[in-house]
Design a protein around this motif. Structure first.
Motif, PDB file in Angstrom:
ATOM      1  N   VAL A   1      -4.722   8.889  -2.840  1.00 15.74           N
ATOM      2  CA  VAL A   1      -5.109   7.487  -2.625  1.00 15.74           C
ATOM      3  C   VAL A   1      -5.992   7.412  -1.383  1.00 15.74           C
ATOM      4  O   VAL A   1      -5.654   7.973  -0.347  1.00 15.74           O
TER       5      VAL A   1
ATOM      6  N   PHE B   1      -1.348   1.356  -1.995  1.00 23.48           N
ATOM      7  CA  PHE B   1      -0.833   2.705  -2.250  1.00 23.48           C
ATOM      8  C   PHE B   1      -0.123   2.763  -3.610  1.00 23.48           C
ATOM      9  O   PHE B   1      -0.426   3.602  -4.458  1.00 23.48           O
TER      10      PHE B   1
ATOM     11  N   GLN C   1      -1.251  -1.746   3.021  1.00 24.23           N
ATOM     12  CA  GLN C   1      -1.352  -0.320   2.678  1.00 24.23           C
ATOM     13  C   GLN C   1      -0.326   0.044   1.610  1.00 24.23           C
ATOM     14  O   GLN C   1      -0.638   0.760   0.659  1.00 24.23           O
TER      15      GLN C   1
ATOM     16  N   ILE D   1       3.654   5.039   5.213  1.00 19.31           N
ATOM     17  CA  ILE D   1       3.338   4.027   4.193  1.00 19.31           C
ATOM     18  C   ILE D   1       4.555   3.683   3.345  1.00 19.31           C
ATOM     19  O   ILE D   1       4.788   2.524   3.052  1.00 19.31           O
TER      20      ILE D   1
ATOM     21  N   ALA E   1       4.896   8.433  -0.082  1.00 20.53           N
ATOM     22  CA  ALA E   1       3.639   8.853   0.561  1.00 20.53           C
ATOM     23  C   ALA E   1       3.804  10.180   1.301  1.00 20.53           C
ATOM     24  O   ALA E   1       4.813  10.420   1.953  1.00 20.53           O
TER      25      ALA E   1
ATOM     26  N   GLY F   1       0.369  10.390  -3.103  1.00 23.28           N
ATOM     27  CA  GLY F   1       1.551   9.709  -3.623  1.00 23.28           C
ATOM     28  C   GLY F   1       2.311  10.678  -4.517  1.00 23.28           C
ATOM     29  O   GLY F   1       1.747  11.237  -5.456  1.00 23.28           O
TER      30      GLY F   1
END
Ligand code: GL4
Length: 831
Positions: free
Chosen positions: A197, A303, A299, A280, A251, A228
């Motif tokens: 990402v 994400f 974020q 994140i 994350a 991710g």
């Protein structure tokens, strides 16, 4: 793209074991010895729990693999539920009932000298949501699986879920929720399916040669990237062979990113960067209905939707799938505005990566998304400052601008250049700062926009999104929320479940309308007696639970009056506590003989957002009033207040089945739906409530005689506000109200210190945005009617049974059917 080609009908699969006690013992010991690496004699409770969870998985595993394979092979239209929250609750019991394994497991464990109940207690619930919205998502995925609908839930695997609440001297203190610390046997990590990402950077225009033409394209040159990693969770349907998937993203720092820094020799910096990326998915934002607009939250949102869209397209569609046909294959359901950044993300994928013309891409995008709005409070509608969004997602901001330009052209055309209207409807707000209105973006992009109860959907059409509803009336629809009867009746209330099943068979668990067949039982004295027996047993179970967990004592044989939900001014916990204060005052001042009071225990459960000062004050007030009430020799004979800390799904499952009275007392026009209200009615509590959210539908279904209605209606409240609401007028005119507020103001509950609760008192007298004082008298009157009704146990239990019999509509299975018919147009798989 596409692992699909590899799936055939003959894909080899190990079959799950057939359930038998001996078989279960074998599987269990294998898990304990081979996976947990210990032996029975030395195993800790946690070892035993983990081994049990893994054993139970065996019995669902081949269903899961088969369901997944069938989806990949047959490519049906799927529902992809995008939600930043899933408030799942404990998994063990749900998996056991879904696999019809509870008895086998319990016997097998007993033969090893283990009590299943002890292992249940060892599970830490995944609290990956704040309240109603997150729990709704969990109910929906349960129903989708139980109805064999091809569906996948996408969300975030927060390392810390909703905070643990503690009380110190009656005030809320938050602690982190380390839910993963003891192992997480229900999840399956798939780092090999990690997704990259991008964030930040800039955009640039490049010219490309396409055949004979040169075309200009915009390219995003990101500034930084994260990975991710998907974690899969089983979502077992109830005894139907279907196990769907919930995929939560975690994350990680990209490998390339840290290598580069390592090469400069700055090890510490590389590790710091790693932590930065991994932040994140670190923590769930603890605000419900009052988002804080923090950068990290945006974020998180981008994400998880970027991972999810990528995953759906790359992993779930066949090789070479023509994305023009995406709307035939999926509906991405946007659970509130949190995932709405998925709209420009899909546009970016189609235009920038796949080379679609803008209009083509827009048509596909509009066909793929539907939006559920879950609020009526203006402060809960998310907006993102243009400055922030542009810095984090520059290409997405450009796309949003273009969507807005074209949309506003349409508005101008249809309105004859009504510039006021254009400003109101614009996706970009100009004041107090330039910001993207995510609800507008969602509404423009979605095929359908729905509210979550009839009244709420009406108010969306008439007020919150009125301009949009005039432009596109057919876009707007309602789907009233629901709750899963598996968790909230079958599992939480075994006593009532047994009684119902004995009377009408067990079909109700997956067809809740059948509860209607119970109606005649309401007039059967023997059935009512047994219903009361179940209630009494549930109260005893609750008393034991609260005694063990909190050291709270609940007297037997009192009316259990329960208000559990997030702490929010609009929900009006203050109104409830003012009722308690009034009862206290009347008894203490000798104006009410305790003999004339129906003994009651008022139970609160509520977390306040850590930054919401007034909500925390109200928690303090409840606890302080509770201490004084419970310590008073006369008052406490007939009135108790219990406020167990850290209300969560596990507490709800013990508390709701024991309740007699359900408090649903928000100011009309503020609670979008509520779902706790449904759980109480289904468990045979009577509601005292306003004409708000789904209360309206509950009352219509159970009947006025079986519901205690009070308070202003939404149009009345709007009219009062319009005319200029003056709360102090109610204070001046109502001596009962005055006495109650004066007690708080004078420090009766704060050791004589008038300053402690001054903010609450002055807020009520000065602004009282949610009209507590206006509804006070009406609420007291309703509580009088409650008392009168409760004095007649037969009449009360008749009404309670009718609440159960007439609440089948509130199954989340029915909600799913409504979404399927009105929005998704997907079909169940064959069993
Ligand atoms: C909520 C609403 O406040 C609540 O009324 C509703 O039942 C729930 C699910 O639709 O969504 N919206 C937010 S934000 N939190 C909620 O619980």
């Amino acid at each position: 793209m596409g692992s699909v080609a590899r799936v055939t009908e003959s894909t080899p699969l190990i079959t799950s074991p057939e359930p038998s006690v001996e078989g279960f013992v074998r599987e269990y010991l294998r898990e304990l010895n081979f996976t947990q690496g210990t032996v029975l004699e030395r195993a800790s409770t946690n070892d035993k729990y983990l081994a049990l969870a893994r054993t139970v998985r065996h019995y669902l595993m081949s269903r899961w693999m088969r369901t997944t394979n069938e989806h990949l092979r047959t490519q049906p239209k799927a529902v992809a539920y995008l939600s930043a929250e899933y408030l799942l609750g404990r998994q063990l019991d749900n998996a056991l009932i879904a696999a019809d394994l509870t008895e086998v497991a319990s016997e097998a464990l007993a033969s090893l000298g283990i009590d299943l109940a002890d292992l249940r207690e060892a599970e830490v619930e995944p609290g990956l949501g704040n309240g109603g919205l997150g729990r709704l998502a969990a109910c929906f995925v349960d129903s989708l699986a139980t109805m064999s609908i091809p569906a996948i839930g996408y969300g975030i695997r927060y390392e810390y879920g909703i905070f643990r609440q503690n009380f110190v001297d009656g005030w809320q203190v938050e602690e982190p929720d380390h839910w993963l610390d003891n192992g997480s046997p229900w999840e399956f990590a798939h780092p090999e399916h990690e997704v990259t990402v991008s964030f930040g950077g800039r955009t640039e225009t490049v010219t490309e040669q396409v055949g004979d033409d040169t075309v200009e394209r915009t390219r995003w040159v990101p500034g930084w990237k994260v990975l991710g990693v998907p974690y899969n969770y089983m979502v077992p349907g109830y005894r139907n062979g279907c196990v769907n998937t919930l995929r939560l993203w975690s994350a990680r720092a990209t490998h390339a990113f840290d290598l580069e820094i390592f090469n400069y020799g700055d090890y510490a910096e590389a590790v710091r960067a790693q932590t930065f990326a991994e932040n994140i998915s670190k923590v769930l934002y603890p605000e419900d209905s009052t988002p804080q607009g923090k950068e990290l939250r945006l974020q998180q949102q981008y994400f998880f939707v970027a991972c999810s869209l990528r995953d759906f397209i790359d992993q779930l569609l066949p090789e070479g799938f023509d994305l023009h046909r995406l709307p035939e294959r999926v509906c991405f359901q946007l659970n509130d505005t949190h995932p709405v950044i998925a709209v420009p993300e899909l546009m970016r994928i189609l235009v920038d990566e796949q080379g679609f013309a803008w209009d083509e891409a827009w048509e596909v995008t509009q066909g793929c998304f539907a939006y559920t709005c879950h609020t009526l409070l203006p402060e809960a509608l998310e907006v993102w400052p243009v400055e922030l969004l542009g810095r984090l997602l520059p290409r997405h901001l450009e796309i949003i601008y273009r969507i807005n330009d074209e949309f506003l052209d349409e508005v101008r055309e249809s309105s004859g250049d009504d510039e006021l209207l254009v400003r109101r409807m614009s996706i970009i707000a100009e004041h107090p700062q330039r910001a993207v209105r995510m609800a507008h973006l969602a509404t423009v992009a979605a095929t359908k926009v729905n509210g979550v109860a009839e009244l709420h959907s009406q108010l969306l059409r008439d007020k919150v999104l009125a301009d949009f509803a005039r432009l596109w009336p057919e876009k707007f629809t309602n789907v009233t929320n629901g709750v899963t009867p598996r968790r909230f009746v079958r599992l939480a209330n075994p006593g009532l479940s047994g009684l119902i099943t004995e009377a009408i068979g067990d079909g109700w668990v997956t067809d809740l309308d059948r509860l209607r067949d119970l109606e005649p039982m309401a007039d059967d004295p023997e059935f009512r007696r047994r219903f009361r027996e179940v209630k009494a047993a549930n109260k005893e179970r609750l008393a034991g639970f609260l005694e063990r967990r909190d050291g709270i004592e609940i007297p037997a044989d009192t009316m259990l009056d329960v208000m559990v939900k997030r702490l929010h001014e609009y929900k009006r916990q203050t109104l409830k506590i003012l009722h308690v204060v009034t009862l206290y005052d009347r008894i203490v001042s000798g104006r009410l003989d305790p003999e004339d009071v129906v003994p009651r225990t008022v139970v609160f459960g509520a977390k306040a957002a850590p930054g919401y000062a007034m909500a925390k004050q109200i928690i303090g007030l409840i606890n302080h009033v509770g201490s004084v009430v419970n310590a008073h020799p006369e008052v406490s004979r007939v009135l108790r207040v219990a406020f167990p800390a850290n209300y969560d799904v596990t507490v709800a499952e013990t508390l709701i089945p024991a309740a007699d009275l359900s408090e649903q007392i928000s100011l009309a026009g503020k609670e979008a739906s509520g779902t706790g209200n449904m759980k109480f009615a289904l468990n045979g509590a009577l509601t005292v409530g306003t004409d708000d959210g789904a209360n309206v539908e509950i009352r219509q279904l159970v009947g006025d005689d079986n519901f205690f209605l009070f308070g202003l209606t939404e149009p009345e409240a709007a009219a009062v506000a319009e005319a200029g609401y003056r709360p102090s007028a109610y204070y001046e005119e109502n001596p009962v109200l005055r006495r109650a507020l004066d007690l708080v103001a004078r420090g009766e509950f704060s050791g004589g210190d008038r300053r402690v609760f001054e903010p609450i008192v002055s807020n009520l007298l000065g602004e009282d945005r949610f009209m507590v004082l206006a509804d006070f008298q009406s609420y007291l009157d309703a509580q009088e009617r409650v008392e009168t009704a409760y004095r007649d146990p037969d009449a009360w239990s008749r009404a309670a049974v009718l609440n159960v019999a007439r609440s089948g509509f509130f199954s989340s299975d029915r909600s799913m059917r409504d979404y399927l018919d009105r929005i998704w147009h997907a079909e169940p798989m064959e069993a």
